[in-house]
Design an enzyme around this catalytic site. Structure first.
Site, mmCIF file in Angstrom:
data_model
loop_
_atom_site.group_PDB
_atom_site.id
_atom_site.type_symbol
_atom_site.label_atom_id
_atom_site.label_comp_id
_atom_site.label_asym_id
_atom_site.label_seq_id
_atom_site.Cartn_x
_atom_site.Cartn_y
_atom_site.Cartn_z
ATOM 1 N N GLY A 153 -3.480 11.295 -16.008
ATOM 2 C CA GLY A 153 -4.172 11.833 -14.837
ATOM 3 C C GLY A 153 -3.239 12.777 -14.092
ATOM 4 C CB THR A 230 7.088 6.840 -11.520
ATOM 5 O OG1 THR A 230 6.253 7.496 -12.483
ATOM 6 C CG2 THR A 230 8.529 7.246 -11.727
ATOM 7 C CB ALA A 231 2.643 3.691 -13.097
ATOM 8 N NE ARG A 232 0.296 0.788 -7.485
ATOM 9 C CZ ARG A 232 0.610 1.958 -6.932
ATOM 10 N NH1 ARG A 232 1.714 2.589 -7.272
ATOM 11 N NH2 ARG A 232 -0.183 2.493 -6.017
ATOM 12 C CD GLU A 261 6.751 -2.031 -5.634
ATOM 13 O OE1 GLU A 261 7.113 -1.658 -6.751
ATOM 14 O OE2 GLU A 261 6.337 -1.270 -4.752
ATOM 15 C CG HIS A 291 6.621 2.183 -4.668
ATOM 16 N ND1 HIS A 291 5.719 1.178 -4.924
ATOM 17 C CD2 HIS A 291 5.924 3.336 -4.811
ATOM 18 C CE1 HIS A 291 4.537 1.691 -5.198
ATOM 19 N NE2 HIS A 291 4.647 3.015 -5.148
ATOM 20 C CB ILE A 292 11.412 6.669 -3.118
ATOM 21 C CG1 ILE A 292 12.438 6.520 -4.250
ATOM 22 C CG2 ILE A 292 11.702 5.721 -1.964
ATOM 23 C CD1 ILE A 292 13.808 7.066 -3.921
ATOM 24 C CB ALA A 293 8.173 8.141 -7.889
HETATM 25 O O1 LIG Z 1 -0.243 4.985 -4.883
HETATM 26 C C1 LIG Z 1 0.543 5.755 -4.335
HETATM 27 O O2 LIG Z 1 0.179 6.829 -3.829
HETATM 28 C C2 LIG Z 1 1.993 5.412 -4.263
HETATM 29 O O3 LIG Z 1 2.304 4.396 -5.138
HETATM 30 C C3 LIG Z 1 2.439 5.084 -2.862
HETATM 31 O O4 LIG Z 1 1.821 3.914 -2.418
HETATM 32 P P1 LIG Z 1 1.974 3.385 -0.907
HETATM 33 O O5 LIG Z 1 1.150 4.278 -0.043
HETATM 34 O O6 LIG Z 1 1.419 1.996 -0.984
HETATM 35 O O7 LIG Z 1 3.407 3.441 -0.531
#
Ligand SMILES: O=C(O)[C@H](O)COP(=O)(O)O
Length: 316
Positions: A153, A230-232, A261, A291-293
């Site tokens: 996607g 970088t997904a889940r 996390e 979780h900063i990607a």
């Molecule tokens: O799904 C997303 O856009 C990212 O993983 C960021 O998620 P968050 O808004 O929960 O930090």
């Protein structure tokens, strides 16, 4: 239509332009970043729209109380905190903004890949602690490698686009057909597992992708490979990942997301940790980010703008 009659509740803070532009467009905005889910539930019937990130679940109970809700706007990509089927069945518009942070995620995945291939993080830590180890940090080149992307996607496509210029072969796999483009050839999962040197995960968290990367899945790869996630975090079984790192089937991992996390900071870092997590913290070939990607200054703004545009479109 008089947009002042459309009452929007913001339950998470976002880039200020989101609020400002909705105000300018004429919507009635209210913010409540602190009330509990139950407290928001108690008043949600008064609102026509809700702007969320991921503070709490928008489940059936919540939606049954949201009798006047016309849209849910998720300032981000992942929709796992919303009961999407139930909301859609109720005629509620679902808005998300994967376009807003896709570029950031693509760049972060490239950063992780280059760092792993060249031991950047490890070598940096060593030099700064007074060690000058060249042979132990001999790297790998991307040139000639095959990169497998699962989930093609917005995020997967962004990563593939960034890979242009590295002289790699890019394969993608998606549950939807005909998703390949000029930057990646769509193949069956088995072909990707047969050919890939790198796996980068770009799937949403769904029942199908939950615990998808497990021992069985990993062992279907023909060659040892690098993993970027970088997904889940919940799509990877951490114990199985650790086992594969120990056996050498996974050569290194760049993880921006972890299955642990959502635990509190104290649970995550103080006291006894899950053994698999402890291993990831110690392993030199594992790169971890919090979780900063998708979390850049630019994406902060783009996410907000995308949501404003999509809300305005509903009421055009
Ligand atoms: O799904 C997303 O856009 C990212 O993983 C960021 O998620 P968050 O808004 O929960 O930090």
């Amino acid at each position: 239509m008089n947009l002042a009659n459309i009452k929007i509740l913001h339950i998470d803070s976002n880039h200020p332009l989101l609020w400002e532009q909705l105000q300018q467009a004429g919507f009635h905005n209210e913010a409540d970043f602190t009330s509990s889910k139950q407290e928001v539930e108690a008043k949600i019937e008064n609102y026509h729209g809700i702007v969320i990130r991921s503070r709490f679940k928008i489940d059936k109970t919540f939606l049954d109380k949201a009798t006047n809700l016309q849209f849910i706007a998720r300032v981000g990509a992942g929709l796992e905190s919303i009961d999407c089927d139930y909301a859609t069945a109720k005629g509620i518009h679902l808005i998300a903004a994967p376009e807003g942070n896709a570029n950031a995620v693509g760049e972060h995945a490239i950063g992780m890949l280059l760092s792993l291939f060249n031991n950047l993080n490890k070598a940096n830590n060593e030099v700064k602690s007074g060690q000058w180890k060249r042979e132990a940090n001999r790297g790998h080149e991307l040139e000639g490698k095959t990169i497998g992307i699962i989930g093609y996607g917005n995020m997967g496509k962004s990563f593939a686009k960034k890979l242009r210029g590295f002289d790699v072969t890019v394969l993608c796999h998606d549950i939807l057909p005909n998703m390949g483009n000029e930057n990646a050839t769509q193949v069956a999962l088995s072909e990707l597992q047969e050919r890939a040197d790198v796996l980068s995960l770009h799937t949403p968290w769904t029942p199908e992708t939950d615990k998808m990367i497990n021992s069985d899945f990993i062992n279907k790869f023909k060659k040892p490979f690098w993993l970027i996630n970088t997904a889940r975090g919940n799509s990877v079984v951490t114990e199985d990942l650790v086992q594969a790192l120990k056996s050498g089937k996974i050569l290194g991992a760049g993880l921006d997301v972890l299955e642990y996390e959502k635990l509190s900071f104290e649970t995550l870092f103080e006291g006894e940790k899950p053994a698999a997590f402890e291993y990831l913290l110690q392993a030199e070939n594992v790169l971890l980010t919090p979780h900063i990607a998708g979390w850049t200054f630019e994406s902060h703004q783009k996410l907000a703008q995308t949501i404003v545009d999509k809300i305005c479109k509903i009421y055009q």
